[in-house]
Enzyme design. Structure first.
Site, short mmCIF file in Angstrom:
data_model
loop_
_atom_site.label_atom_id
_atom_site.label_comp_id
_atom_site.label_asym_id
_atom_site.label_seq_id
_atom_site.Cartn_x
_atom_site.Cartn_y
_atom_site.Cartn_z
N HIS A 203 -81.55 0.83 7.93
CA HIS A 203 -80.83 -0.39 7.55
C HIS A 203 -79.35 -0.05 7.40
CE1 HIS A 203 -80.34 -4.41 6.11
NE2 HIS A 203 -79.99 -4.05 4.89
N GLU B 193 -81.89 4.10 0.33
CA GLU B 193 -82.62 4.29 1.59
C GLU B 193 -82.72 5.77 1.93
OE1 GLU B 193 -82.91 2.50 6.13
OE2 GLU B 193 -81.02 2.28 5.03
N PHE C 213 -81.29 -9.29 0.47
CA PHE C 213 -81.12 -9.85 -0.87
C PHE C 213 -82.44 -10.50 -1.30
CE2 PHE C 213 -76.23 -10.65 -0.69
CZ PHE C 213 -76.02 -9.29 -0.83
N HIS D 168 -72.64 -5.71 10.11
CA HIS D 168 -73.91 -6.20 9.58
C HIS D 168 -74.05 -7.69 9.89
CE1 HIS D 168 -77.41 -6.81 7.34
NE2 HIS D 168 -77.00 -6.59 6.10
N CYS E 42 -81.36 -10.39 5.00
CA CYS E 42 -81.03 -9.39 6.02
C CYS E 42 -82.26 -8.75 6.65
CB CYS E 42 -80.11 -8.33 5.44
SG CYS E 42 -78.61 -9.02 4.72
N LYS F 271 -74.99 -0.07 12.52
CA LYS F 271 -74.02 -0.95 11.87
C LYS F 271 -72.63 -0.32 11.79
CE LYS F 271 -77.29 -3.63 9.04
NZ LYS F 271 -78.56 -2.94 9.30
#
Length: 408
Positions: free
Chosen positions: A303, A314, A396, A337, A163, A332
């Protein structure tokens, strides 16, 4: 230590669930209108909703002769790239193609083509499979096809950091400009992985929101009731140039990519390090590269995936590093996403925030999580001076990438 290098952003292109084109996408993002909806291609699955690009007709947008031999993830990227190149007022017939590079981020490649051809093989045998399978499914092929489309003969590659892929791509593109390898780089990310196996895998992981009764409210970054992300597709492209090259041709410089930082959590395959050490390192490196301090940052395009763990980590890092000054948002909530494309879409949004001095709201933020102790924009866009912004992406594998964007 920064060497004070800035890459000029001279063009933007977007194809997102919020719309085809920069104007349409930005308008809906600023309205905070969720794009999540029931997806008929997922009928019967436990999670049957996504964020798809609406009304995307590849035959119409690219021509049938071009579209038939490309996977959807390349379709999205080509449309966005053509918009970005036109926005930069560049003519591929006139540029020196050897000085033009392409760096794209992508996580899954042509997974839709692979799935269809696998099904054909099982049902009808190998003799009925397409001879185009390999060039359609390859992760690298999107950069190659963009180069073919516009005659970009310089360095050509795809970055794959889950991502964070598109943010890694933009940072890598800036490095190509910094070293003098290129004068122009077409950079960004694309993803079209909304297939049944991929969605089943995310569902089994517990990564997706399960709000099947109300998809529009499912993606809710930083909200106390968030329960996972909504899978999406899309593409975002930035045309980056050496500043002197852009100025010499009289280009409009929309913003600058002034810093880039990357790190690895080295912690877990799918879960973020709860200490946020890797995220802090990436943000710190990006700020140092830009020659800025935390107090210089006005806006953070987070993010913000709407997953319980990611948002909490975050937010903790943002509070620790920036305090409560920057206006934080996650687009998002609107777009879902889009994995390898997300960072480029969000970097483009950061450019627009800088240009327009406006931060879009975080959709579906009804009750901010008490542990999220930062200034998250909600309900409506916030008009405010934005001279410097970060765009954060985490993937990831614990792969972290952060951009610093500044006013031209």
């Amino acid at each position: 230590m920064s060497d004070d290098f800035h890459a000029a952003v001279t063009g933007l292109g977007l194809v997102t669930p919020a719309g085809i084109g920069v104007d349409e996408s930005w308008r809906r993002i600023c309205k905070g209108e969720s794009t999540a909806a029931y997806d008929e291609e997922l009928e019967g699955m436990p999670v049957d909703f996504t964020c798809r690009v609406p009304g995307f007709d590849a035959d119409k947008l690219l021509g049938r002769r071009t579209a038939w031999r490309l996977d959807r993830y390349v379709h999205l990227a080509l449309v966005a790239a053509r918009e970005a190149v036109a926005d930069a007022d560049l003519d591929p017939e006139e540029w020196d193609g050897s000085r033009v590079g392409v760096v794209m981020g992508n996580a899954l490649g042509g997974i839709g083509t692979f799935e269809r051809q696998h099904n054909t093989m099982l049902a009808e045998g190998t003799g009925r499979m397409s001879s185009m399978l390999i060039p359609m499914m390859g992760v690298n092929m999107v950069a190659g096809y963009i180069a073919i489309d516009c005659g970009a003969q310089g360095p050509n590659l795809v970055t794959t950091t889950a991502c964070a892929s598109a943010t890694t791509a933009i940072g890598t593109a800036r490095d190509l400009l910094r070293t003098g390898r290129c004068d122009i780089v077409i950079a960004g990310g694309t993803e079209a992985g909304l297939t049944r196996p991929v969605l089943a895998g995310f569902t089994r992981m517990g990564a997706l929101s399960g709000r099947v009764d109300d998809p529009r409210t499912a993606s809710r970054p930083f909200d106390a009731d968030r329960d996972g992300f909504v899978a999406a597709e899309g593409a975002g492209i930035l045309v980056l140039e050496r500043v002197e090259h852009a100025e010499a041709r009289g280009a409009r410089i929309r913003a600058r990519v002034s810093g880039y930082g990357a790190s690895a959590d080295a912690h877990h395959a799918t879960a973020p390090d709860p200490t946020g050490a890797g995220v802090s390192a990436a943000i710190g490196a990006a700020l140092a590269d830009a020659g800025l301090g935390p107090s210089d940052v006005d806006h953070v395009n987070a993010h913000g995936t709407s997953t319980p763990l990611n948002d909490a980590v975050e937010a903790k890092v943002l509070r620790r590093m920036f305090g409560d000054k920057p206006a934080v948002t996650s687009v998002k909530g609107v777009t879902g996403h889009s994995l390898g494309a997300a960072g480029a879409i969000e970097a483009a949004c950061a450019v627009l925030s800088i240009e327009q001095n406006m931060v879009p709201p975080t959709a579906n933020l009804d009750s901010q999580d008490n542990s999220v102790d930062v200034d998250v924009v909600r309900d409506k866009p916030r008009r405010m001076p934005v001279n410097a912004a970060t765009s954060n992406s985490f993937g990831f594998g614990g792969q972290n990438a952060v951009l610093v964007l500044t006013a031209a």
